[in-house]
Write an enzyme that holds these catalytic residues in place. Sequence first.
Site, PDB file in Angstrom:
ATOM      1  N   HIS A  97      52.349  29.185  23.257  1.00 52.50           N
ATOM      2  CA  HIS A  97      51.307  28.498  24.009  1.00 52.50           C
ATOM      3  C   HIS A  97      49.946  29.078  23.624  1.00 52.50           C
ATOM      4  O   HIS A  97      49.840  30.245  23.229  1.00 52.50           O
ATOM      5  CB  HIS A  97      51.538  28.660  25.511  1.00 52.50           C
ATOM      6  CG  HIS A  97      52.488  27.647  26.070  1.00 52.50           C
ATOM      7  ND1 HIS A  97      52.267  26.974  27.244  1.00 52.50           N
ATOM      8  CD2 HIS A  97      53.669  27.174  25.599  1.00 52.50           C
ATOM      9  CE1 HIS A  97      53.266  26.146  27.486  1.00 52.50           C
ATOM     10  NE2 HIS A  97      54.130  26.250  26.509  1.00 52.50           N
ATOM     11  N   GLU A  99      47.349  30.160  25.216  1.00 55.41           N
ATOM     12  CA  GLU A  99      46.903  31.381  25.884  1.00 55.41           C
ATOM     13  C   GLU A  99      47.530  32.614  25.253  1.00 55.41           C
ATOM     14  O   GLU A  99      46.874  33.654  25.078  1.00 55.41           O
ATOM     15  CB  GLU A  99      47.261  31.332  27.374  1.00 55.41           C
ATOM     16  CG  GLU A  99      46.544  30.259  28.159  1.00 55.41           C
ATOM     17  CD  GLU A  99      47.334  28.964  28.263  1.00 55.41           C
ATOM     18  OE1 GLU A  99      47.242  28.298  29.306  1.00 55.41           O
ATOM     19  OE2 GLU A  99      48.049  28.611  27.300  1.00 55.41           O
ATOM     20  N   CYS A 151      49.754  26.272  32.667  1.00 57.21           N
ATOM     21  CA  CYS A 151      51.009  25.779  33.227  1.00 57.21           C
ATOM     22  C   CYS A 151      51.498  26.730  34.317  1.00 57.21           C
ATOM     23  O   CYS A 151      51.180  27.913  34.322  1.00 57.21           O
ATOM     24  CB  CYS A 151      52.062  25.637  32.127  1.00 57.21           C
ATOM     25  SG  CYS A 151      52.528  27.190  31.315  1.00 57.21           S
ATOM     26  N   CYS A 298      52.183  30.405  31.915  1.00 51.24           N
ATOM     27  CA  CYS A 298      50.898  31.034  31.610  1.00 51.24           C
ATOM     28  C   CYS A 298      50.180  31.477  32.879  1.00 51.24           C
ATOM     29  O   CYS A 298      49.439  32.463  32.857  1.00 51.24           O
ATOM     30  CB  CYS A 298      50.024  30.074  30.800  1.00 51.24           C
ATOM     31  SG  CYS A 298      50.603  29.829  29.099  1.00 51.24           S
ATOM     32  N   LYS A 301      51.597  34.847  33.523  1.00 48.95           N
ATOM     33  CA  LYS A 301      51.121  35.838  32.556  1.00 48.95           C
ATOM     34  C   LYS A 301      49.668  36.221  32.833  1.00 48.95           C
ATOM     35  O   LYS A 301      49.291  37.390  32.716  1.00 48.95           O
ATOM     36  CB  LYS A 301      51.284  35.305  31.132  1.00 48.95           C
ATOM     37  CG  LYS A 301      52.746  35.203  30.717  1.00 48.95           C
ATOM     38  CD  LYS A 301      52.930  34.894  29.247  1.00 48.95           C
ATOM     39  CE  LYS A 301      54.418  34.939  28.892  1.00 48.95           C
ATOM     40  NZ  LYS A 301      54.684  34.703  27.456  1.00 48.95           N
ATOM     41  N   LYS A 426      55.731  40.763  17.292  1.00 49.54           N
ATOM     42  CA  LYS A 426      55.908  42.104  17.858  1.00 49.54           C
ATOM     43  C   LYS A 426      56.022  43.174  16.774  1.00 49.54           C
ATOM     44  O   LYS A 426      55.433  44.253  16.886  1.00 49.54           O
ATOM     45  CB  LYS A 426      57.154  42.140  18.749  1.00 49.54           C
ATOM     46  CG  LYS A 426      57.041  41.416  20.079  1.00 49.54           C
ATOM     47  CD  LYS A 426      58.297  41.655  20.910  1.00 49.54           C
ATOM     48  CE  LYS A 426      58.202  41.002  22.292  1.00 49.54           C
ATOM     49  NZ  LYS A 426      58.294  39.544  22.195  1.00 49.54           N
ATOM     50  N   LYS A 469      57.031  51.397  24.070  1.00 46.25           N
ATOM     51  CA  LYS A 469      56.457  50.776  25.267  1.00 46.25           C
ATOM     52  C   LYS A 469      56.642  51.668  26.495  1.00 46.25           C
ATOM     53  O   LYS A 469      55.752  51.767  27.343  1.00 46.25           O
ATOM     54  CB  LYS A 469      57.110  49.406  25.513  1.00 46.25           C
ATOM     55  CG  LYS A 469      56.641  48.313  24.565  1.00 46.25           C
ATOM     56  CD  LYS A 469      57.464  47.052  24.719  1.00 46.25           C
ATOM     57  CE  LYS A 469      57.221  46.389  26.069  1.00 46.25           C
ATOM     58  NZ  LYS A 469      55.885  45.760  26.128  1.00 46.25           N
TER      59      LYS A 469
END
Length: 521
Positions: A97, A99, A151, A298, A301, A426, A469
């Site tokens: 998407h 974004e 969305c 989104c 997020k 990634k 992470k």
Amino acid sequence: MASEVIVMASNKAKNTKLADRIADLCFQKYNELPKKGKPNKFEWTYMAGIVKVEGWQRGGGYDVDSLRMEVVSLGTGSKCIGQSKLSCNGDILNDSHAEVMARRGFLRYLYEQMYEHRMLNSHIFEGTTCEGKCILKQNITFHFFITHTPCGDASIFPKAIMYEEGPGNCLKGSESVANENSNVSAETGSSAGTAFGDLICETLSTGPYESCKRRSDSYKNSQEVKRLKMDDQGNKMGDPDKDLSMQHYYDNDIHRTGGKCLRNEERQDSHLPGSAYHTVGAVRTKPGRGDPTLSVSCSDKLARWNAVGVQGALLAQLLDRPIYFQTIVIAGGVPFSETAMFRAVRGRLQKHANCLKDPFIVASPLLLQSTVPFIDARIKDKNPCPSSIVWCHVKERDLEVAVGGKKQGFTKKATQTISGRLSICKKELFKQYFHVMHLFKVRHLLIPLTSNQVLDDDQVDEMTYLTAKNKARDYQDAWRTIRAAAFPAWSSKCSALLLFTPEDKAPTVLNLQTLQRYRRV
């Protein structure tokens, strides 16, 4: 009183001017890009951009024309891949998407600026901490532009019968939300007097799920409801003239989102007519049909970025503070509700703000709509463009086109090579992370979680994405805290998807048996 009205009018005009200038810059950059990856005359797409601004102040003490602005990242797209196509190697984008594409391009921009900072030539960093973390210049802010309402939760709000104040006024009556969101309830995320319908008016704290269940029990056997069902876009599938008693539901209809509530989400949609179709505040998946996706909407997020920063876990280890968007601008000519946007991005988090520890906060971005429309905006009779574009302000490979989460024009085998992978996947961003670690000699951050010994180069190459992470302890603690408080249903990723290393190796095949062997994180 008169002076306050004048000040509010002045701030509103300034904010509109700011929104239009941000939109114009993003459209200009989009128009400069080549045609490859853009929609043809039978297609539409979404676009998002991130703009760097120098000299902007929250209180409004600035001249819009004097601000120095530059687009640093741009993304287009409306697709995401299904769970059966996920990769264990970090080489395929799950979510394309607009974004997400713009945000991933922004991460590349930050990494390159860190390289430039090492050479004393960065445009955004001014120093480093004793731990080797980069310090963002105080006069630098970042602003997010989107050509559409995100969305998910931000897309759920009443439809307007008439646009009395332009295309942005999509709530019945006057929404009257102040520029600083000062009149929005901290508990509900919606302003008083907004005609949201019985279900939408339910506050998150009193449980919209119970309201949804009551209405569902009342109408589930109704022949009128069965005849007057709507599709996912809110189009009537029956003939409302046959039953005028149901017409008031359509008169109070809402904009729909194709995103579905997560299965373990307490709040679930009733799919009843009109304003009762959706619940609000729920975590949703991306819209789509066929193979279900694991990517959240989104709206969700954006809410996450608004709490723990847009930089993510890896860059959180290299920055002295998280980066938050100061403004979110929606293009003109599309449905938009400031109340719904506030609810989705901040309202769901606001009452949990005290749970976060410095430097993390629940940010308060300005929520604006530009008067300038997007040339390739969604049109009913056109199809979504299958490809996505990502552009960012870097020296090499600044523009790439993706299809199905992969770089366009390359075979499946080529995705295992540097030239065949997208620079924003990634794996490639993971490599950037290690390069900066070595550049700034912050090798203490590469120590394993269970050891006090610094790794040698060979051991560093064996470190997994998941381990790296988890090194961002403050970031992970903040995310766990806000997720447990505001988003308990948020889906967790299978750890098998995060066990790749920065080095190229034989690809790992993902299947059901592989997923079942690993825990979720």
